[in-house]
Scaffold this motif. Sequence first.
Motif, PDB file in Angstrom:
ATOM      1  N   UNK A  11      -2.089   1.764  -4.899  1.00 48.15           N
ATOM      2  CA  UNK A  11      -2.417   3.897  -5.322  1.00 48.15           C
ATOM      3  C   UNK A  11      -3.503   4.058  -5.272  1.00 48.15           C
ATOM      4  N   UNK A  12      -3.501   5.334  -4.174  1.00 52.66           N
ATOM      5  CA  UNK A  12      -4.911   6.050  -4.556  1.00 52.66           C
ATOM      6  C   UNK A  12      -5.132   7.016  -4.827  1.00 52.66           C
ATOM      7  N   UNK A  13      -6.197   7.490  -5.878  1.00 50.87           N
ATOM      8  CA  UNK A  13      -6.527   8.957  -5.449  1.00 50.87           C
ATOM      9  C   UNK A  13      -6.956   9.631  -4.304  1.00 50.87           C
ATOM     10  N   UNK A  40       0.926  -1.153   0.076  1.00 51.86           N
ATOM     11  CA  UNK A  40      -0.581  -0.181   0.404  1.00 51.86           C
ATOM     12  C   UNK A  40       1.201   1.544   0.162  1.00 51.86           C
ATOM     13  N   UNK A  41       0.675   1.591  -1.112  1.00 47.61           N
ATOM     14  CA  UNK A  41       2.025   3.039  -0.861  1.00 47.61           C
ATOM     15  C   UNK A  41       0.745   4.708  -1.080  1.00 47.61           C
ATOM     16  N   UNK A  42      -0.416   3.989  -0.678  1.00 44.90           N
ATOM     17  CA  UNK A  42      -1.198   5.914  -0.697  1.00 44.90           C
ATOM     18  C   UNK A  42      -1.244   5.947  -1.532  1.00 44.90           C
ATOM     19  N   UNK A  43      -0.393   7.701  -1.576  1.00 43.31           N
ATOM     20  CA  UNK A  43      -0.730   8.432  -2.618  1.00 43.31           C
ATOM     21  C   UNK A  43       0.729   8.454  -3.095  1.00 43.31           C
ATOM     22  N   UNK A  44       1.555   7.591  -3.531  1.00 39.73           N
ATOM     23  CA  UNK A  44       2.750   7.964  -3.532  1.00 39.73           C
ATOM     24  C   UNK A  44       3.558   8.746  -3.009  1.00 39.73           C
ATOM     25  N   UNK A  45       3.384   9.210  -1.912  1.00 36.66           N
ATOM     26  CA  UNK A  45       3.782  10.535  -1.169  1.00 36.66           C
ATOM     27  C   UNK A  45       4.343  10.988  -2.389  1.00 36.66           C
ATOM     28  N   UNK A  46       3.593  11.731  -2.845  1.00 38.20           N
ATOM     29  CA  UNK A  46       4.339  12.440  -3.784  1.00 38.20           C
ATOM     30  C   UNK A  46       2.783  13.552  -3.957  1.00 38.20           C
TER      31      UNK A  46
END
Length: 265
Positions: free
Chosen positions: A111-113, A82-88
Amino acid sequence: MQVRNDILFHSLHADGLLMLANCWDAGSARIAQAAGARALATSSAAVAWSHGFADGSTLPRALLMASVEGILRASALPLTVDAEDGYSDDPAQAAALAGELIDAGVVGINIEDGAGTPALLADKIGAIRALADARGVKLFINARTDVYLRGVEPGARVEETIRRAALYQEAGASGLFVPAMVAEDDIAAVIKATRLPLNVMVRDGVPPLARLLQLGVRRLSAGSAISEATFGCIDALTRQFLDSGTVNQAGFPRMGYGALNSLMG
């Protein structure tokens, strides 16, 4: 000949229902594998909490990578992170994080919106896909859309989810993750409208496994549920000990020192 983990992970979405009991460290990964998991997935919340951080891209990347490396040391199962929002908000930086994960041995990412725009997530997916292809890795990019989590108008949720699915597929996504979508009619409508394998998450109201299979769902995630239960046990037993000087695990399953030591050895 051994099948590459990235290809194997894609194949696990082709038929049946892939069950992902999300883990957060090497120990929880070993437990998942011993319980029969066919692949591993992290929960961003569980990883963050295990390091004493809140969920929401606050975890230092070095600690994320340390958790990933620990899991990959403990298990050879395919791992998606789970990379969340890509951290950027910068697609190039999100792709750089994906590159680090690929180099570590990860074969999939979420990766999420989130609070961002669908167009921004599409740009991130495109950048990540280009990087993975350049490295010869069939990375499974699971595009998470927070249409339901963010409270989009109920009457527009299915239509908006389908619109985003098409956008993310065109950008290079491999799958679609819609947490908090539980209604059978909504699930069926989304599956009918997209070729992306659909991932749903354990939540009150989610149809039972047999029905999810009938509907055509391809992936079911535990999300942070296992971690929440674990930390709940830790909280209760810690308070019990501090209040009474005892640790009475009645009501809480216990593996025991010997079993745990053998599993982790």
